[in-house]
Design a protein around this motif. Structure first.
Motif, PDB file in Angstrom:
ATOM      1  N   LYS A  71      -1.949  11.408   0.725  1.00  0.00           N
ATOM      2  CA  LYS A  71      -2.989  12.203   0.068  1.00  0.00           C
ATOM      3  C   LYS A  71      -3.339  11.643  -1.308  1.00  0.00           C
ATOM      4  CE  LYS A  71      -0.767  16.154   1.178  1.00  0.00           C
ATOM      5  NZ  LYS A  71      -0.226  17.376   0.819  1.00  0.00           N
ATOM      6  N   ASP A  72      -2.789  10.485  -1.623  1.00  0.00           N
ATOM      7  CA  ASP A  72      -2.986   9.900  -2.942  1.00  0.00           C
ATOM      8  C   ASP A  72      -3.594   8.495  -2.784  1.00  0.00           C
ATOM      9  OD1 ASP A  72      -2.751   8.876  -5.494  1.00  0.00           O
ATOM     10  OD2 ASP A  72      -0.733   9.683  -5.838  1.00  0.00           O
ATOM     11  N   PRO A  73      -4.937   8.446  -2.590  1.00  0.00           N
ATOM     12  CA  PRO A  73      -5.568   7.150  -2.299  1.00  0.00           C
ATOM     13  C   PRO A  73      -5.335   6.114  -3.398  1.00  0.00           C
ATOM     14  CG  PRO A  73      -7.227   8.889  -2.566  1.00  0.00           C
ATOM     15  CD  PRO A  73      -5.897   9.553  -2.610  1.00  0.00           C
ATOM     16  N   GLU A  74      -5.267   6.598  -4.637  1.00  0.00           N
ATOM     17  CA  GLU A  74      -5.072   5.671  -5.758  1.00  0.00           C
ATOM     18  C   GLU A  74      -3.707   4.984  -5.635  1.00  0.00           C
ATOM     19  OE1 GLU A  74      -4.595   6.136 -10.440  1.00  0.00           O
ATOM     20  OE2 GLU A  74      -5.695   7.784  -9.469  1.00  0.00           O
ATOM     21  N   LEU A  75      -2.689   5.782  -5.275  1.00  0.00           N
ATOM     22  CA  LEU A  75      -1.346   5.209  -5.104  1.00  0.00           C
ATOM     23  C   LEU A  75      -1.334   4.234  -3.923  1.00  0.00           C
ATOM     24  CD1 LEU A  75       1.706   5.076  -5.752  1.00  0.00           C
ATOM     25  CD2 LEU A  75       2.024   6.985  -4.173  1.00  0.00           C
ATOM     26  N   LEU A  76      -1.988   4.617  -2.833  1.00  0.00           N
ATOM     27  CA  LEU A  76      -2.012   3.733  -1.662  1.00  0.00           C
ATOM     28  C   LEU A  76      -2.694   2.402  -2.005  1.00  0.00           C
ATOM     29  CD1 LEU A  76      -2.853   6.171   1.292  1.00  0.00           C
ATOM     30  CD2 LEU A  76      -0.635   5.191   0.702  1.00  0.00           C
ATOM     31  N   ASP A  77      -3.774   2.472  -2.790  1.00  0.00           N
ATOM     32  CA  ASP A  77      -4.452   1.230  -3.188  1.00  0.00           C
ATOM     33  C   ASP A  77      -3.530   0.352  -4.030  1.00  0.00           C
ATOM     34  OD1 ASP A  77      -6.691   2.015  -1.845  1.00  0.00           O
ATOM     35  OD2 ASP A  77      -7.740   2.779  -3.621  1.00  0.00           O
ATOM     36  N   LEU A  78      -2.782   1.006  -4.905  1.00  0.00           N
ATOM     37  CA  LEU A  78      -1.859   0.263  -5.758  1.00  0.00           C
ATOM     38  C   LEU A  78      -0.713  -0.331  -4.925  1.00  0.00           C
ATOM     39  CD1 LEU A  78      -1.227  -0.543  -8.657  1.00  0.00           C
ATOM     40  CD2 LEU A  78      -0.167   1.702  -8.991  1.00  0.00           C
ATOM     41  N   MET A  79      -0.283   0.418  -3.926  1.00  0.00           N
ATOM     42  CA  MET A  79       0.764  -0.103  -3.037  1.00  0.00           C
ATOM     43  C   MET A  79       0.251  -1.368  -2.339  1.00  0.00           C
ATOM     44  SD  MET A  79       2.232   3.524  -1.546  1.00  0.00           S
ATOM     45  CE  MET A  79       3.354   2.885  -0.329  1.00  0.00           C
ATOM     46  N   LYS A  80      -0.980  -1.297  -1.898  1.00  0.00           N
ATOM     47  CA  LYS A  80      -1.554  -2.463  -1.229  1.00  0.00           C
ATOM     48  C   LYS A  80      -1.647  -3.643  -2.206  1.00  0.00           C
ATOM     49  CE  LYS A  80      -5.618  -4.165   1.139  1.00  0.00           C
ATOM     50  NZ  LYS A  80      -6.997  -3.949   1.536  1.00  0.00           N
ATOM     51  N   ALA A  81      -2.182  -3.363  -3.394  1.00  0.00           N
ATOM     52  CA  ALA A  81      -2.379  -4.436  -4.374  1.00  0.00           C
ATOM     53  C   ALA A  81      -1.061  -5.087  -4.780  1.00  0.00           C
ATOM     54  CB  ALA A  81      -3.087  -3.876  -5.612  1.00  0.00           C
ATOM     55  N   SER A  82       0.019  -4.304  -4.767  1.00  0.00           N
ATOM     56  CA  SER A  82       1.309  -4.847  -5.221  1.00  0.00           C
ATOM     57  C   SER A  82       2.101  -5.478  -4.070  1.00  0.00           C
ATOM     58  CB  SER A  82       2.129  -3.728  -5.878  1.00  0.00           C
ATOM     59  OG  SER A  82       2.297  -2.665  -4.967  1.00  0.00           O
ATOM     60  N   GLY A  83       1.514  -5.495  -2.860  1.00  0.00           N
ATOM     61  CA  GLY A  83       2.135  -6.245  -1.766  1.00  0.00           C
ATOM     62  C   GLY A  83       2.925  -5.419  -0.770  1.00  0.00           C
ATOM     63  N   CYS A  84       2.696  -4.095  -0.741  1.00  0.00           N
ATOM     64  CA  CYS A  84       3.447  -3.277   0.221  1.00  0.00           C
ATOM     65  C   CYS A  84       3.066  -3.674   1.651  1.00  0.00           C
ATOM     66  CB  CYS A  84       3.147  -1.798  -0.015  1.00  0.00           C
ATOM     67  SG  CYS A  84       4.087  -0.743   1.096  1.00  0.00           S
ATOM     68  N   ILE A  85       4.084  -3.911   2.475  1.00  0.00           N
ATOM     69  CA  ILE A  85       3.792  -4.237   3.878  1.00  0.00           C
ATOM     70  C   ILE A  85       4.338  -3.169   4.844  1.00  0.00           C
ATOM     71  CG2 ILE A  85       3.603  -6.733   3.549  1.00  0.00           C
ATOM     72  CD1 ILE A  85       6.480  -6.923   4.756  1.00  0.00           C
ATOM     73  N   GLY A  86       5.215  -2.297   4.341  1.00  0.00           N
ATOM     74  CA  GLY A  86       5.770  -1.306   5.261  1.00  0.00           C
ATOM     75  C   GLY A  86       6.300  -0.088   4.542  1.00  0.00           C
ATOM     76  N   VAL A  87       6.021   1.080   5.149  1.00  0.00           N
ATOM     77  CA  VAL A  87       6.544   2.336   4.605  1.00  0.00           C
ATOM     78  C   VAL A  87       7.273   3.052   5.723  1.00  0.00           C
ATOM     79  CG1 VAL A  87       5.931   4.578   3.669  1.00  0.00           C
ATOM     80  CG2 VAL A  87       4.685   2.596   2.940  1.00  0.00           C
ATOM     81  N   PHE A  88       8.483   3.527   5.420  1.00  0.00           N
ATOM     82  CA  PHE A  88       9.235   4.317   6.395  1.00  0.00           C
ATOM     83  C   PHE A  88       9.050   5.793   6.072  1.00  0.00           C
ATOM     84  CE2 PHE A  88      12.773   6.788   7.860  1.00  0.00           C
ATOM     85  CZ  PHE A  88      13.059   6.271   9.121  1.00  0.00           C
ATOM     86  N   LEU A  89       8.507   6.546   7.039  1.00  0.00           N
ATOM     87  CA  LEU A  89       8.312   7.987   6.849  1.00  0.00           C
ATOM     88  C   LEU A  89       9.279   8.748   7.741  1.00  0.00           C
ATOM     89  CD1 LEU A  89       4.401   8.174   7.195  1.00  0.00           C
ATOM     90  CD2 LEU A  89       5.707   7.933   5.068  1.00  0.00           C
TER      91      LEU A  89
END
Ligand code: B12
Ligand code: SF4
Length: 460
Positions: A245-263
Motif C-alpha cells: 500500500k506504499d507505492p513510494e516505498l515499493l519504487d524505492l525498493m526497486k531503485a535500490s535493487g530489491c529482487i525478492g520479498v518474502f511475505l
C-alpha cells in the motif's frame, strides 16, 4: 581458547544435498562478536561434516527445535570426549532444563552481551549454567565472519539490519524471543552490504536480509534503501504485506535493487487468519498486493501454513491453485508447528492437543506434532504432502517460471527460476519432505541426565 561453533541440522527431504542455497547468519555473527584472542571455527551441519575429535576447548551449538535431537547427539558425543559444551538459540531459550541436560551452559535469548562473559568464565574455569541474554541495542555490531563460510553455500552475504517485529502472530516466537523493534545504524548495514571479498560475482551481488520484518519503520527503511542505491546490489528480505500500500516505498525498493520479498501470507481462510492474529493480512487484497510488488519486477516469495483449526483437507490442497492465482513466484509450504514460547503452543497445550509421543524431529516445519481440530494428524500430513507435490509439479513450477520471464527483473527471474527448478527437481525425483511417522531415525542413546544439581542451582 579454541572454539567450534556448530549450527546443527537434520535433513528435511528424503535425499540430502551437499550444497545449499543460503546460510544462517547465526554462526558467522557469533564468530564476529567473539573477542580476541579466542580462535573460532564455524561448522554448518547442513553442508559440513562435524569433526567430533576436534582440538577445540569449547564447543558451542546453535539449533532450532526441529534440529534439537541432532544437537543433543552431537553434545553427547562431545561430552564423551570431555569437551566443554555450550548452547543457545530459539529452542534452548524455551527448553532450558532439557538443554542443560546435555550442555554445561546455555545463553537464553539474544547473546551479544553474555557471550563474551561466558567465554571469560569458561576460560577461567568458572562457567555458570545459565546466562540470561536480552535484547541487544544493535549498535556497533561487527560484520559477520563471511570468510568462515564454506563455498558450499551459493549465496553468502546474509545481513541483519533490524531485530524484532511489532506484530504478534500466534505461531511465532519472535515477539518473546526478540522483544521490541531495534535498528542497526544505517552506516553499519551499508558497510556489511558493501563487503565484497567473495569468490563469485553473485556472492558479491546478492544481499539477503535475515530480518524478522525489515520494512516496519518507514523513515529507517527509506534512509537505508537510499544508501543502498549506489551499491548496485540485488537484495531480498521478509516484509509485511502492508508494503503493497506504499507505492513510494515499493519504487524505492526497486531503485535500490530489491529482487525478492518474502511475505507471510499463511492462509486463504478468514477464520484462520483471525486465529493466527495475522491482522495485517487481508485476503481480498492478496492479488492486488502481489501485483503491486511484481509490477516493480520484484519476485514474491510467500509462506503458507497447513493445520489451522478451520483447515480441512480440501482447504489445504486448494492452496496450490490459490497461490498460483494470486501470482506467487516461490511458495514455502509448512505445517503448523506448536513451538514453545508461542501463543499457539499455550492454547494447544491447554486443550491437551500436543502429541506427546512426537519428538523434536516433528518440529521441523514439515511434520505434525499436534492434534488438528477438523481432521486427523495423518490427514493433515497427507494433505500437506499433496499440496507440496501439486505446487511443485513440473507444470506448476514451469508456469511460475514463464510468468516470471514476462514480469520480473533479471535477478528476480533468476531467483524464481532457480528455486522453482530446485523444488521441482526434488519433486520429480520423488524427493519429498521426510514423513517422520514413516521413518525410524537411529539416534544413539541420549545422554543420561547427569546434572540435577545444576538445575537446582539455576532455580529451574
Ligand atoms: C532468518 C530466519 C530463517 C532463514 C535462515 C534459517 C537459518 N537456519 O538461520 C530461513 C528463511 C531459511 C528460515 C527457515 C526456517 N525457519 Co527461521 N527464522 C529466521 C529468523 C527470522 C531470524 C533468525 C536469525 O538469523 N536471526 C539473527 C541471528 C544473529 O540471531 P539468532 O539466530 O537468533 O542467534 C542469536 C541468539 O539466538 C543467540 N544464539 C543462537 N544460537 C546460539 C548458539 C550459542 C552457542 C550461543 C551462545 C548463542 C546463540 O545468539 C545470537 C545473537 O544474539 C528467525 C526469527 C528470529 N527472530 O529468531 C526465524 C526462526 C529462527 N525460524 C524458525 C523456523 C521454525 C524455521 C523453519 C523450520 C520454518 C519452516 N517451516 O520451514 C525453517 C528451517 C530451515 C533451516 N534450514 O534452518 C523459528 C524457530 C523456532 C524454533 N523454536 O525452532 C523462528 C524463531 C521463527 C518462529 N517461527 O518463531 N528461517
Ligand atoms: S509478522 Fe512475521 S515476524 Fe512478525 S510476529 Fe508475525 S510471523 Fe512473527
Amino acid at each position: 581458547m579454541k572454539i567450534d561453533i556448530i549450527i546443527a541440522y537434520i535433513q528435511r527431504y528424503e535425499f540430502g544435498h551437499e550444497y545449499d542455497f543460503v546460510p544462517p547468519i547465526t554462526g558467522i555473527h557469533l564468530a564476529a562478536i567473539t573477542p580476541a584472542p579466542h580462535e573460532v571455527r564455524v561448522y554448518h551441519q547442513q553442508v559440513d561434516k562435524i569433526n567430533l575429535d576436534t582440538d577445540a576447548d569449547l564447543v558451542a551449538i546453535s539449533f532450532f527445535s526441529g534440529f534439537a535431537l541432532s544437537a543433543y547427539n552431537l553434545a553427547a558425543e562431545f561430552r564423551k570426549r570431555g569437551k566443554t559444551l555450550v548452547a543457545g538459540g530459539p529452542h534452548v531459550t524455551y527448553c532450558q532444563e532439557e538443554a542443560l541436560t546435555y550442555f554445561d551452559a546455555i545463553i537464553t535469548g539474544e547473546a551479544e552481551q553474555q557471550w563474551p562473559i561466558l567465554l571469560q568464565d569458561a576460560a577461567s574455569g568458572n562457567l555458570q549454567p545459565i546466562y540470561l541474554g536480552g535484547p541487544c541495542d544493535m549498535k556497533n555490531l561487527p560484520t559477520p565472519r563471511y570468510d568462515l563460510l564454506p563455498d558450499k553455500f551459493f549465496i553468502k552475504k546474509v545481513i541483519q539490519a533490524t531485530r524484532g517485529c511489532p506484530f504478534s502472530c500466534s505461531f511465532c516466537t519472535v515477539p518473546s524471543l526478540n522483544p521490541g523493534f531495534r535498528l542497526r545504524p544505517v552506516a553499519d548495514v551499508i558497510r556489511d552490504a558493501a563487503y565484497d571479498r567473495f569468490s563469485y560475482w553473485w556472492q558479491r551481488k546478492i544481499v539477503w536480509f535475515w530480518d524478522d520484518n525489515l520494512t516496519i519503520r518507514r523513515p529507517y527503511i527509506r534512509e537505508l534503501l537510499q544508501e543502498m542505491i549506489p551499491l548496485k546490489k540485488w537484495w531480498l528480505t521478509q516484509a509485511s504485506m502492508d508494503i503493497a500500500k506504499d507505492p513510494e516505498l515499493l519504487d524505492l525498493m526497486k531503485a535500490s535493487g530489491c529482487i525478492g520479498v518474502f511475505l507471510g501470507i499463511e492462509s486463504f481462510g478468514v477464520d484462520s487468519l483471525a486465529d493466527a492474529n495475522k491482522r495485517q493480512n487481508k485476503i481480498d487484497n492478496y492479488s492486488v498486493a502481489v501485483k503491486e510488488i511484481r509490477k516493480r519486477g520484484i519476485a514474491v516469495m510467500a509462506g503458507f501454513i497447513a493445520g489451522f483449526d478451520h483447515d480441512d483437507e480440501a482447504s489445504i490442497i486448494s492452496m496450490a491453485d490459490q497461490l498460483m492465482e494470486i501470482g506467487i513466484d516461490v511458495p514455502f509450504l509448512s505445517i503448523m508447528t506448536p513451538f514453545r514460547g508461542t501463543p499457539i503452543y499455550q492454547s494447544l497445550n491447554k486443550e491437551g492437543r500436543i502429541l506427546e509421543d512426537r519428538n523434536w524431529n516433528f518440529y521441523n516445519g514439515y511434520n505434525v506434532a499436534f492434534q488438528p481440530k477438523k481432521i486427523s494428524e495423518t490427514q493433515l500430513l497427507q494433505a500437506h504432502r499433496t499440496l507440496w507435490k501439486q505446487s511443485f509439479s513440473p507444470w506448476y513450477a514451469f508456469r511460475r517460471i514463464v510468468r516470471g520471464a514476462f514480469h520480473l527483473r533479471l535477478g528476480a527471474f533468476l531467483l524464481s527460476a532457480f528455486m522453482n527448478t530446485f523444488y521441482a527437481c526434488k519433486r520429480t525425483r520423488k524427493n519429498y519432505p521426510i514423513d517422520m511417522t514413516a521413518r525410524t531415525f537411529q539416534f544413539p542413546a541420549l545422554q543420561e541426565q547427569r546434572r540435577p544439581q545444576v538445575h537446582a542451582a539455576a532455580g529451574i
